[in-house]
Motif scaffolding. Sequence first.
Motif, PDB file in Angstrom:
ATOM      1  N   GLU A 144       9.926  92.093   1.474  1.00  0.00           N
ATOM      2  CA  GLU A 144      10.232  90.579   1.749  1.00  0.00           C
ATOM      3  C   GLU A 144      11.041  90.568   3.329  1.00  0.00           C
ATOM      4  O   GLU A 144      10.395  89.709   4.100  1.00  0.00           O
ATOM      5  CB  GLU A 144      11.109  90.010   0.818  1.00  0.00           C
ATOM      6  N   LEU A 145      11.693  91.364   3.484  1.00  0.00           N
ATOM      7  CA  LEU A 145      12.691  91.107   4.717  1.00  0.00           C
ATOM      8  C   LEU A 145      11.665  91.712   5.917  1.00  0.00           C
ATOM      9  O   LEU A 145      11.939  91.113   6.956  1.00  0.00           O
ATOM     10  CB  LEU A 145      14.025  91.699   4.940  1.00  0.00           C
ATOM     11  N   ASN A 194       8.665  91.731   6.346  1.00  0.00           N
ATOM     12  CA  ASN A 194       7.214  91.131   6.360  1.00  0.00           C
ATOM     13  C   ASN A 194       6.218  92.096   6.631  1.00  0.00           C
ATOM     14  O   ASN A 194       5.413  92.340   7.642  1.00  0.00           O
ATOM     15  CB  ASN A 194       7.263  90.268   7.379  1.00  0.00           C
ATOM     16  N   LYS A 202       9.381  85.374   5.416  1.00  0.00           N
ATOM     17  CA  LYS A 202       9.733  86.547   4.370  1.00  0.00           C
ATOM     18  C   LYS A 202       8.671  86.483   3.645  1.00  0.00           C
ATOM     19  O   LYS A 202       7.996  85.715   3.121  1.00  0.00           O
ATOM     20  CB  LYS A 202      10.957  86.308   3.680  1.00  0.00           C
TER      21      LYS A 202
END
Length: 347
Positions: A213-214, A216, A246
């Motif tokens: 998520e962080l 990418n 994100k």
Amino acid sequence: MAGNLFYSCGCAGEGGGIFLCRETETVGKLETLALAPLPGANYHCFYGNFLYSTWNIAGKGGGAAAFRINEDNTLTELNRMESCGVATCHVTTSPDGAYLYAANYLTGTFAEFKLAADGSIAERTLVADHNSYPVGPRTDRQECAHTHCTRFTPDGKWLCVVDLGVDRVFLYPYQAGKGIDIDGVQIFVSDPGDGPRHIIFDAAGTTAYIVNELGNSVTCCSYSNGKLEALGKFTSLPENCTATTKAAAIRFSPDERFLFASNRGYDSIACYRIVKPGVLALYDIVDAHGDSPRDINFLPSGTQFAVSNEFSDKICLFSYDQETGKLSYLEGCDITNEPRPLCIEWQ
């Protein structure tokens, strides 16, 4: 195509719950058939004739709910149970259907539930956390552990718990009839600040794909006997992208020739060709046509692709070319009767 059924989760609050939907003979047209109300319904999973979902009530925590799937595919709620955590966001059942596992994002914990023969949740047998592990470097998002996904390995022997806050995937050994052994955990450590969110495995059971998520990105790993080893990492964004964004969902195409991941902020779908297990080639980035694509999934026909744009209150539909992997937006076919759509799953 007519008669292909699936379930979609909508937001907390009025009108929220689990929607029973159907593809029709007309491409780009879906029907909503029924609603099973459930506050804060988020992600759900299946075992046999039962559906299990997360639920959340603001200020009061969350948990898991059990439903029986009736002959007409509507849902009858069996019961709910608290998960002793906040922001319950993902659930999975053990391969034998004896246990249910739920991730609590905000408290960095996960719960184990024993399931009864009638499909209901019998008791909560364990709550574990990852807060003793060092957090990642992103102080805005990694101030503590943040469990985000629970999923079993293809061999059914290990429960994966993906933790965004501590940049780790925990693999707990599972024994039928007894649940997991928290002391026998194996740990895969992601790159600092990646913030792993969800994990999926290929049909062969030898390769895992983790959406970060962080970071990418998608991290590819080999898998064997409770151990993950990194093979490579592939961005979900175009070169020189400066957007605040994100990643969220990750899905295979039905034939596993292609892989898709969603970006929220740079609202789009990253489209990869699987060159070989663990090696991806980014061939397209498609506009999500909405705000914050929280989930993506193929519909049961395999010819339509759905994008749940959480903050624009619509599910956008795309046609899918099975040969090239191309997604084409079906303009005028957005589904707007499900508030804050979050998740799309089917058996």
